[in-house]
Design a protein around this motif. Structure first.
Motif, PDB file in Angstrom:
ATOM      1  N   CYS A  28       0.836  -1.213   0.000  1.00 39.11           N
ATOM      2  CA  CYS A  28       0.000   0.000   0.000  1.00 39.11           C
ATOM      3  C   CYS A  28       0.865   1.254   0.000  1.00 39.11           C
ATOM      4  N   GLU A  29       1.933   1.216   0.770  1.00 41.66           N
ATOM      5  CA  GLU A  29       2.820   2.386   0.836  1.00 41.66           C
ATOM      6  C   GLU A  29       3.633   2.538  -0.435  1.00 41.66           C
ATOM      7  N   GLN A  30       4.144   1.424  -0.929  1.00 42.54           N
ATOM      8  CA  GLN A  30       4.997   1.468  -2.121  1.00 42.54           C
ATOM      9  C   GLN A  30       4.241   1.950  -3.353  1.00 42.54           C
ATOM     10  N   TYR A  31       2.956   1.539  -3.453  1.00 45.70           N
ATOM     11  CA  TYR A  31       2.190   1.880  -4.650  1.00 45.70           C
ATOM     12  C   TYR A  31       1.096   2.912  -4.390  1.00 45.70           C
ATOM     13  N   GLN A  32       1.189   3.574  -3.237  1.00 46.60           N
ATOM     14  CA  GLN A  32       0.256   4.660  -2.883  1.00 46.60           C
ATOM     15  C   GLN A  32      -1.199   4.231  -3.078  1.00 46.60           C
ATOM     16  N   VAL A  33      -1.545   3.135  -2.450  1.00 47.67           N
ATOM     17  CA  VAL A  33      -2.896   2.589  -2.531  1.00 47.67           C
ATOM     18  C   VAL A  33      -3.838   3.374  -1.626  1.00 47.67           C
ATOM     19  N   ASP A  34      -5.009   3.695  -2.141  1.00 53.32           N
ATOM     20  CA  ASP A  34      -6.065   4.312  -1.336  1.00 53.32           C
ATOM     21  C   ASP A  34      -6.747   3.207  -0.541  1.00 53.32           C
ATOM     22  N   LYS A  35      -6.466   3.144   0.754  1.00 52.55           N
ATOM     23  CA  LYS A  35      -6.992   2.046   1.566  1.00 52.55           C
ATOM     24  C   LYS A  35      -8.518   2.069   1.689  1.00 52.55           C
ATOM     25  N   ASN A  36      -9.107   3.207   1.430  1.00 51.25           N
ATOM     26  CA  ASN A  36     -10.572   3.283   1.474  1.00 51.25           C
ATOM     27  C   ASN A  36     -11.214   2.599   0.277  1.00 51.25           C
ATOM     28  N   ASN A  37     -10.394   2.289  -0.706  1.00 52.93           N
ATOM     29  CA  ASN A  37     -10.923   1.666  -1.926  1.00 52.93           C
ATOM     30  C   ASN A  37     -10.030   0.495  -2.337  1.00 52.93           C
ATOM     31  N   ALA A  38      -9.781  -0.382  -1.357  1.00 51.72           N
ATOM     32  CA  ALA A  38      -8.913  -1.530  -1.612  1.00 51.72           C
ATOM     33  C   ALA A  38      -9.479  -2.775  -0.929  1.00 51.72           C
ATOM     34  N   PHE A  39      -9.244  -3.932  -1.544  1.00 52.08           N
ATOM     35  CA  PHE A  39      -9.793  -5.198  -1.064  1.00 52.08           C
ATOM     36  C   PHE A  39      -8.709  -6.268  -1.045  1.00 52.08           C
ATOM     37  N   MET A  40      -8.769  -7.126  -0.041  1.00 46.68           N
ATOM     38  CA  MET A  40      -7.947  -8.338  -0.004  1.00 46.68           C
ATOM     39  C   MET A  40      -8.863  -9.521  -0.249  1.00 46.68           C
ATOM     40  N   ILE A  41      -8.513 -10.370  -1.213  1.00 47.17           N
ATOM     41  CA  ILE A  41      -9.300 -11.570  -1.524  1.00 47.17           C
ATOM     42  C   ILE A  41      -8.534 -12.789  -1.020  1.00 47.17           C
ATOM     43  N   GLY A  42      -9.154 -13.578  -0.158  1.00 44.57           N
ATOM     44  CA  GLY A  42      -8.490 -14.765   0.354  1.00 44.57           C
ATOM     45  C   GLY A  42      -9.483 -15.841   0.729  1.00 44.57           C
ATOM     46  N   ASP A  43      -8.995 -17.068   0.876  1.00 42.62           N
ATOM     47  CA  ASP A  43      -9.884 -18.198   1.167  1.00 42.62           C
ATOM     48  C   ASP A  43      -9.884 -18.581   2.642  1.00 42.62           C
ATOM     49  N   ARG A  44      -9.166 -17.814   3.480  1.00 36.18           N
ATOM     50  CA  ARG A  44      -9.099 -18.145   4.898  1.00 36.18           C
ATOM     51  C   ARG A  44      -9.365 -16.910   5.760  1.00 36.18           C
ATOM     52  N   ALA A  45      -9.731 -17.189   7.000  1.00 37.90           N
ATOM     53  CA  ALA A  45     -10.017 -16.097   7.929  1.00 37.90           C
ATOM     54  C   ALA A  45      -8.801 -15.200   8.119  1.00 37.90           C
ATOM     55  N   LEU A  46      -7.616 -15.772   8.078  1.00 38.00           N
ATOM     56  CA  LEU A  46      -6.409 -14.975   8.300  1.00 38.00           C
ATOM     57  C   LEU A  46      -6.212 -13.915   7.214  1.00 38.00           C
ATOM     58  N   ASP A  47      -6.713 -14.182   5.996  1.00 36.33           N
ATOM     59  CA  ASP A  47      -6.625 -13.182   4.925  1.00 36.33           C
ATOM     60  C   ASP A  47      -7.512 -11.980   5.235  1.00 36.33           C
TER      61      ASP A  47
ATOM     62  N   PRO B 124     -15.551 -21.405  -1.454  1.00 36.68           N
ATOM     63  CA  PRO B 124     -16.398 -22.136  -2.417  1.00 36.68           C
ATOM     64  C   PRO B 124     -17.142 -23.328  -1.838  1.00 36.68           C
ATOM     65  N   ASP B 125     -16.649 -23.890  -0.729  1.00 33.03           N
ATOM     66  CA  ASP B 125     -17.310 -25.066  -0.170  1.00 33.03           C
ATOM     67  C   ASP B 125     -17.792 -24.870   1.266  1.00 33.03           C
ATOM     68  N   ASP B 126     -17.982 -23.624   1.662  1.00 35.26           N
ATOM     69  CA  ASP B 126     -18.561 -23.300   2.979  1.00 35.26           C
ATOM     70  C   ASP B 126     -17.841 -24.004   4.131  1.00 35.26           C
ATOM     71  N   ILE B 127     -16.531 -23.944   4.116  1.00 36.25           N
ATOM     72  CA  ILE B 127     -15.746 -24.611   5.150  1.00 36.25           C
ATOM     73  C   ILE B 127     -15.365 -23.661   6.291  1.00 36.25           C
ATOM     74  N   ILE B 128     -15.243 -22.383   5.972  1.00 35.33           N
ATOM     75  CA  ILE B 128     -14.730 -21.438   6.965  1.00 35.33           C
ATOM     76  C   ILE B 128     -15.800 -21.070   7.983  1.00 35.33           C
ATOM     77  N   VAL B 129     -15.512 -21.406   9.233  1.00 31.55           N
ATOM     78  CA  VAL B 129     -16.355 -21.003  10.356  1.00 31.55           C
ATOM     79  C   VAL B 129     -15.439 -20.262  11.321  1.00 31.55           C
ATOM     80  N   ALA B 130     -15.566 -18.964  11.381  1.00 31.64           N
ATOM     81  CA  ALA B 130     -14.660 -18.174  12.217  1.00 31.64           C
ATOM     82  C   ALA B 130     -15.365 -16.913  12.697  1.00 31.64           C
ATOM     83  N   LYS B 131     -14.780 -16.289  13.710  1.00 32.89           N
ATOM     84  CA  LYS B 131     -15.362 -15.073  14.269  1.00 32.89           C
ATOM     85  C   LYS B 131     -15.213 -13.883  13.326  1.00 32.89           C
ATOM     86  N   VAL B 132     -14.223 -13.949  12.461  1.00 35.96           N
ATOM     87  CA  VAL B 132     -13.986 -12.848  11.541  1.00 35.96           C
ATOM     88  C   VAL B 132     -15.204 -12.634  10.638  1.00 35.96           C
TER      89      VAL B 132
END
Length: 205
Positions: A148-167, A183-191
Motif C-alpha cells: 500500500c505504501e509502495q504503490y500509494q494505494v487508497d486504503k478506502n478503496n482496496a480489497f484483499m481476496i483470500g480463502d481463509r479467515a487470516l486473509d 467455495p465449499d462453505d468450510i470457513i467457520v470463524a469469528k472474523v
C-alpha cells in the motif's frame, strides 16, 4: 477504481489438490497415516504450517523435518497440474478495465510467480510479495502495508481476496476490506468479511 490484493493458494490458484496429496504421501512414506479430508479442512481453516504442527505433534522433530522435506519435494512436482480458479483471469482483467490494480500477497515462494507467468497473466499484476520478502505471515498486515505504501494505494478503496479467515484479518488490520472466497462453505470463524463469495466472478457483480 479499486485495487485488489490476491492470496495465491486456494484463491487465485486451486493448489489444495496438490498440497493435500503431497501431505498425505509424505506422511505415508514415513508410515504415518492421515485423512485427506481432515488435512484439507485444516489447511483451509488455519495454514500449512499449523497443519503440520497439528497432525505431527506426536512425531519427534527429526522425523517431522523429514516429512516436511518430503512434502516439499512432492508438492513441487505437483505444481505442473496447478491451475487458476475459474474466473481468476477474468476478474484480474476486470479490475484493470475498471482502472484498478492487482497485487499478489502470498506465503508461497516465487513458484507462485512462475505459475502466473506460465499461464500468461503475470502482466496483470502491478506488484507482489512472496515468502522471499521475509515479511511476517498473515494475519500480520505488514506485507499489505508495504505494498500500500509502495504503490500509494487508497486504503478506502482496496480489497484483499483470500480463502481463509487470516486473509480477512490481515485486510482489516491493514485498514482495507476483506473478501472471503469460500467455495465449499468450510470457513467457520469469528472474523466477519466485508463480502463472502463462492465464485470469483461474483466480485464483478
Amino acid at each position: 477504481m479499486a485495487d485488489y490484493f490476491w492470496d495465491f493458494d486456494g484463491t487465485l490458484y486451486d493448489t489444495y489438490r496438490g498440497m493435500v496429496k503431497s501431505f498425505v504421501e509424505a506422511c505415508t512414506a514415513y508410515n504415518f497415516s492421515v485423512e485427506r479430508d481432515q488435512i484439507y479442512k485444516s489447511m483451509r481453516r488455519t495454514s500449512l504450517h499449523q497443519t503440520f504442527d497439528k497432525f505431527l505433534k506426536q512425531v519427534d522433530s527429526k522425523k517431522k523435518k523429514m516429512i516436511v522435506d518430503k512434502y516439499q519435494i512432492i508438492e513441487k512436482s505437483e505444481q505442473a497440474d496447478d491451475l487458476p480458479f475459474e474466473g481468476a483471469v477474468e476478474v484480474c482483467n476486470w479490475v484493470i478495465k475498471q482502472g484498478g490494480r492487482n497485487f499478489l500477497v502470498t506465503h508461497r515462494n516465487k513458484s507462485a510467480l512462475s505459475l502466473i507467468e506460465r499461464d500468461q497473466f503475470k502482466n496483470l499484476f502491478t506488484g507482489y510479495v512472496t515468502s522471499e520478502n521475509n515479511f511476517p505471515r498473515k494475519p500480520d498486515p505488514a506485507s499489505l502495508n508495504f505494498l500500500c505504501e509502495q504503490y500509494q494505494v487508497d486504503k478506502n478503496n482496496a480489497f484483499m481476496i483470500g480463502d481463509r479467515a487470516l486473509d480477512v484479518n490481515a485486510a482489516h488490520q491493514a485498514g482495507i476490506k476483506g473478501i472471503l472466497f469460500d467455495p465449499d462453505d468450510i470457513i467457520v470463524a469469528k472474523v466477519v468479511p466485508d463480502r463472502r463469495i463462492k465464485r470469483l466472478l461474483e466480485i464483478t457483480l
